[in-house]
Design a protein around this motif. Structure first.
Motif, PDB file in Angstrom:
ATOM      1  N   UNK A  81       0.790  -1.128  -0.070  1.00 33.88           N
ATOM      2  CA  UNK A  81      -0.117   0.121  -0.207  1.00 33.88           C
ATOM      3  C   UNK A  81       0.941   1.113  -0.021  1.00 33.88           C
ATOM      4  N   UNK A  82       0.392   2.326  -0.571  1.00 33.54           N
ATOM      5  CA  UNK A  82       1.018   3.526  -0.422  1.00 33.54           C
ATOM      6  C   UNK A  82       1.893   4.070   0.536  1.00 33.54           C
ATOM      7  N   UNK A  83       1.197   4.045   1.779  1.00 33.85           N
ATOM      8  CA  UNK A  83       1.680   4.560   2.889  1.00 33.85           C
ATOM      9  C   UNK A  83       2.898   3.659   3.437  1.00 33.85           C
ATOM     10  N   UNK A  84       2.582   2.244   3.248  1.00 31.41           N
ATOM     11  CA  UNK A  84       3.869   1.405   3.489  1.00 31.41           C
ATOM     12  C   UNK A  84       4.847   1.589   2.558  1.00 31.41           C
ATOM     13  N   UNK A  85       4.686   1.980   1.370  1.00 28.71           N
ATOM     14  CA  UNK A  85       5.883   2.313   0.354  1.00 28.71           C
ATOM     15  C   UNK A  85       6.718   3.204   1.066  1.00 28.71           C
ATOM     16  N   UNK A  86       5.833   4.315   1.484  1.00 27.57           N
ATOM     17  CA  UNK A  86       6.744   5.661   1.916  1.00 27.57           C
ATOM     18  C   UNK A  86       7.624   5.012   3.212  1.00 27.57           C
ATOM     19  N   UNK A  87       7.095   4.134   3.782  1.00 30.78           N
ATOM     20  CA  UNK A  87       8.040   3.474   5.029  1.00 30.78           C
ATOM     21  C   UNK A  87       9.143   2.899   4.746  1.00 30.78           C
ATOM     22  N   UNK A  88       8.973   1.978   3.432  1.00 31.08           N
ATOM     23  CA  UNK A  88      10.069   1.381   2.813  1.00 31.08           C
ATOM     24  C   UNK A  88      11.240   2.343   2.281  1.00 31.08           C
ATOM     25  N   UNK A  89      10.551   3.609   1.693  1.00 28.60           N
ATOM     26  CA  UNK A  89      11.651   4.314   1.159  1.00 28.60           C
ATOM     27  C   UNK A  89      12.552   4.980   2.511  1.00 28.60           C
ATOM     28  N   UNK A  90      12.020   5.345   3.502  1.00 23.79           N
ATOM     29  CA  UNK A  90      12.457   5.763   4.792  1.00 23.79           C
ATOM     30  C   UNK A  90      13.511   4.967   5.344  1.00 23.79           C
ATOM     31  N   UNK A  91      13.221   3.587   4.996  1.00 23.79           N
ATOM     32  CA  UNK A  91      14.120   2.728   5.829  1.00 23.79           C
ATOM     33  C   UNK A  91      15.132   1.981   4.824  1.00 23.79           C
ATOM     34  N   UNK A  92      15.188   2.353   3.665  1.00 20.53           N
ATOM     35  CA  UNK A  92      16.107   2.157   2.771  1.00 20.53           C
ATOM     36  C   UNK A  92      17.474   3.000   2.856  1.00 20.53           C
ATOM     37  N   UNK A  93      18.596   2.220   2.539  1.00 21.57           N
ATOM     38  CA  UNK A  93      19.862   3.154   2.518  1.00 21.57           C
ATOM     39  C   UNK A  93      20.253   3.724   1.241  1.00 21.57           C
ATOM     40  N   UNK A  94      19.455   2.880   0.165  1.00 18.93           N
ATOM     41  CA  UNK A  94      19.533   3.771  -1.198  1.00 18.93           C
ATOM     42  C   UNK A  94      18.334   3.520  -1.879  1.00 18.93           C
ATOM     43  N   UNK A  95      17.735   4.338  -2.767  1.00 20.52           N
ATOM     44  CA  UNK A  95      16.624   3.928  -3.434  1.00 20.52           C
ATOM     45  C   UNK A  95      16.997   4.180  -5.072  1.00 20.52           C
ATOM     46  N   UNK A  96      16.491   3.297  -5.596  1.00 19.75           N
ATOM     47  CA  UNK A  96      16.731   2.535  -7.111  1.00 19.75           C
ATOM     48  C   UNK A  96      15.776   3.291  -7.848  1.00 19.75           C
ATOM     49  N   UNK A  97      16.209   3.846  -9.060  1.00 21.28           N
ATOM     50  CA  UNK A  97      15.089   4.577 -10.089  1.00 21.28           C
ATOM     51  C   UNK A  97      15.536   4.011 -11.511  1.00 21.28           C
ATOM     52  N   UNK A  98      14.429   3.664 -12.153  1.00 18.96           N
ATOM     53  CA  UNK A  98      14.731   2.923 -13.489  1.00 18.96           C
ATOM     54  C   UNK A  98      13.849   3.494 -14.391  1.00 18.96           C
ATOM     55  N   UNK A  99      14.301   4.180 -15.680  1.00 15.29           N
ATOM     56  CA  UNK A  99      13.540   4.783 -16.550  1.00 15.29           C
ATOM     57  C   UNK A  99      13.520   3.713 -17.787  1.00 15.29           C
ATOM     58  N   UNK A 100      12.508   3.716 -18.569  1.00 12.34           N
ATOM     59  CA  UNK A 100      12.568   2.854 -19.730  1.00 12.34           C
ATOM     60  C   UNK A 100      13.293   3.820 -20.877  1.00 12.34           C
ATOM     61  N   UNK A 101      14.176   2.935 -21.699  1.00 10.30           N
ATOM     62  CA  UNK A 101      14.974   3.638 -22.689  1.00 10.30           C
ATOM     63  C   UNK A 101      14.135   3.782 -23.902  1.00 10.30           C
ATOM     64  N   UNK A 102      13.558   5.034 -24.280  1.00  9.37           N
ATOM     65  CA  UNK A 102      12.628   5.265 -25.236  1.00  9.37           C
ATOM     66  C   UNK A 102      13.295   5.940 -26.620  1.00  9.37           C
ATOM     67  N   UNK A 103      14.673   5.807 -26.516  1.00 11.81           N
ATOM     68  CA  UNK A 103      15.425   6.618 -27.505  1.00 11.81           C
ATOM     69  C   UNK A 103      15.066   6.228 -28.925  1.00 11.81           C
ATOM     70  N   UNK A 104      14.492   5.404 -29.144  1.00 18.26           N
ATOM     71  CA  UNK A 104      14.078   5.054 -30.560  1.00 18.26           C
ATOM     72  C   UNK A 104      13.004   6.066 -31.185  1.00 18.26           C
TER      73      UNK A 104
END
Length: 421
Positions: free
Chosen positions: A305-328
């Motif tokens: 759930x969303x509020x739980x996701x914020x808790x997971x972020x707060x307890x992470x050491x690093x947050x990973x972000x991935x964007x799709x490659x739409x260069x074509x």
């Protein structure tokens, strides 16, 4: 001022990015809102369990319909029956049927002020183009073929295959033309256009006459929703956390291969790091985790759930972000994930894999994140620096603060009261 009528398919308690973005933005507005939504379909969401506190200025109106087209019809009927209660309509897509309802309301009541907010492009969504959902891969008009050689363009075999594809996919062609008309009419007839980043605006409206009525309202985070204290977990490993959905285009493949390569060089990697993916992964990524034998380092968990996701972020050491490659399709990444604003609110270091150009990469750099491309070796070296050389970037508070819900709501409120052109 009267209440503002908002048409949004996604709205809490639905657990989706668009749902929580709508609620967070409106929460800090000075105006009151009636949000016409639905709660019967959980498609394109992670369930129905993300009610947000503190949204007293928002009144939820739930439709009976559970499919986009009849739901849009119901939205138009509801507004028509309550026309005197509103003088502003805001439509938020996706799905595009939200703008379809707004378009019909504007044609029926021309004097109503219509604010159209875009989450993603409607007529030329790069994901739909690359995946081949709506565009023939053999068409010269398909953006993925824009740099193909003249021999390809003049090929009679290509032309025959394109005709065959078109004959077999009449529904896709009809859908593409429908979306083309819907986006064009929305850009033309809406009184205000809201985009979430500059790259998106340039891609959708940069060469048209509607830029004068366009505004950027960034995705935002609500500082009141984060946990006050992180849990006291053991710090024996550095925890990298990714939250959200991945797919065949927005994929973790380069990261997974980099983890395997680093593990080959540093066998103690499983003792130093843990990579958690919380959300939905495509089968190809799940298979790669097994094939590369990195299940001792990479963990996959179901969506939360969303509020739980914020808790997971707060307890992470690093947050990973991935964007799709739409260069074509586009020279720059036109997408700005709503989750990225929540990452900023968590004030944790961010390791991002994205295209070189685009508002997403620009904002990440300004915020102090570690921004990489899709090179396996580049990602491996960055992980080595973090895990074995204690690299720790300093996030820039002034940039992070600019993505707060209060800041974005202030921009929205200015557009609400701004006179029509």
């Amino acid at each position: 001022m009267k209440r503002i009528f908002v048409i949004s398919w996604f709205y809490p308690p639905l657990n989706s990015s668009e749902a929580v973005l709508t609620a967070k933005l409106l929460k800090y507005s000075q105006f009151n809102y009636d949000v016409f939504t639905q709660g019967r379909s959980e498609a394109w969401s992670y369930g129905n369990e993300s009610e947000l506190p503190g949204c007293e200025n928002q009144r939820r109106i739930e439709a009976q319909s559970c499919a986009p087209k009849p739901w849009a019809d119901e939205a138009v009927r509801y507004f028509s029956a309550h026309r005197e209660e509103y003088d502003i309509v805001m439509t938020r897509s996706m799905p595009p049927e939200c703008h379809l309802a707004g378009l019909r309301i504007k044609k029926r009541f021309p004097r109503i002020k219509w604010i159209a907010s875009f989450g993603d492009p409607i007529r030329r969504n790069p994901y739909e183009i690359i995946s081949g959902e709506l565009w023939s891969p053999y068409s010269n008009r398909n953006p993925i073929n824009k740099n193909r050689r003249l021999l390809f363009r003049l090929s009679p075999i290509r032309a025959a295959r394109n005709l065959l594809w078109t004959a077999r996919h009449g529904g896709a062609v009809w859908r593409r033309l429908t979306l083309l008309a819907l986006e064009s009419n929305t850009l033309r007839l809406a009184d205000r256009l809201i985009f979430n980043n500059d790259s998106q605006l340039r891609y959708m409206a940069g060469s048209s006459d509607c830029t004068a009525k366009s505004v950027i309202v960034p995705h935002c985070f609500d500082p009141a929703l984060y946990p006050k204290l992180a849990s006291n977990r053991a710090k024996d490993k550095i925890r990298f956390v990714y939250l959200g959905q991945l797919n065949a285009i927005r994929t973790a493949q380069p990261l997974l291969q980099a983890i395997r390569a680093l593990k080959d060089e540093m066998p103690d990697l499983p003792d130093r790091a843990e990579f958690q993916f919380i959300g939905e992964l495509p089968d190809a990524d799940l298979a790669t985790i097994l094939r590369l034998e990195i299940i001792d380092t990479v963990k996959v968990r179901k969506p939360v759930a969303y509020l739980q996701s914020l808790s997971e972020m707060a307890n992470a050491d690093w947050l990973l972000h991935i964007d799709g490659n739409v260069g074509t399709v586009s020279e720059e990444n036109i997408f700005f994930a709503g989750k990225l604003a929540d990452y900023f609110g968590a004030r944790k270091p961010i390791l991002a894999m994205t295209m070189t150009k685009g508002s997403s990469a620009d904002c990440l750099r300004r915020a102090g994140a570690l921004v990489l491309g899709y090179s396996v070796n580049e990602i491996k070296q960055a992980l080595y620096q973090i895990l074995y050389r204690a690299r720790q970037p300093q996030m820039h508070e002034d940039c992070l603060r600019s993505f707060s819900a209060k800041q974005s709501a202030a921009i929205l409120d200015e557009q609400v009261v701004k006179p029509l052109l």
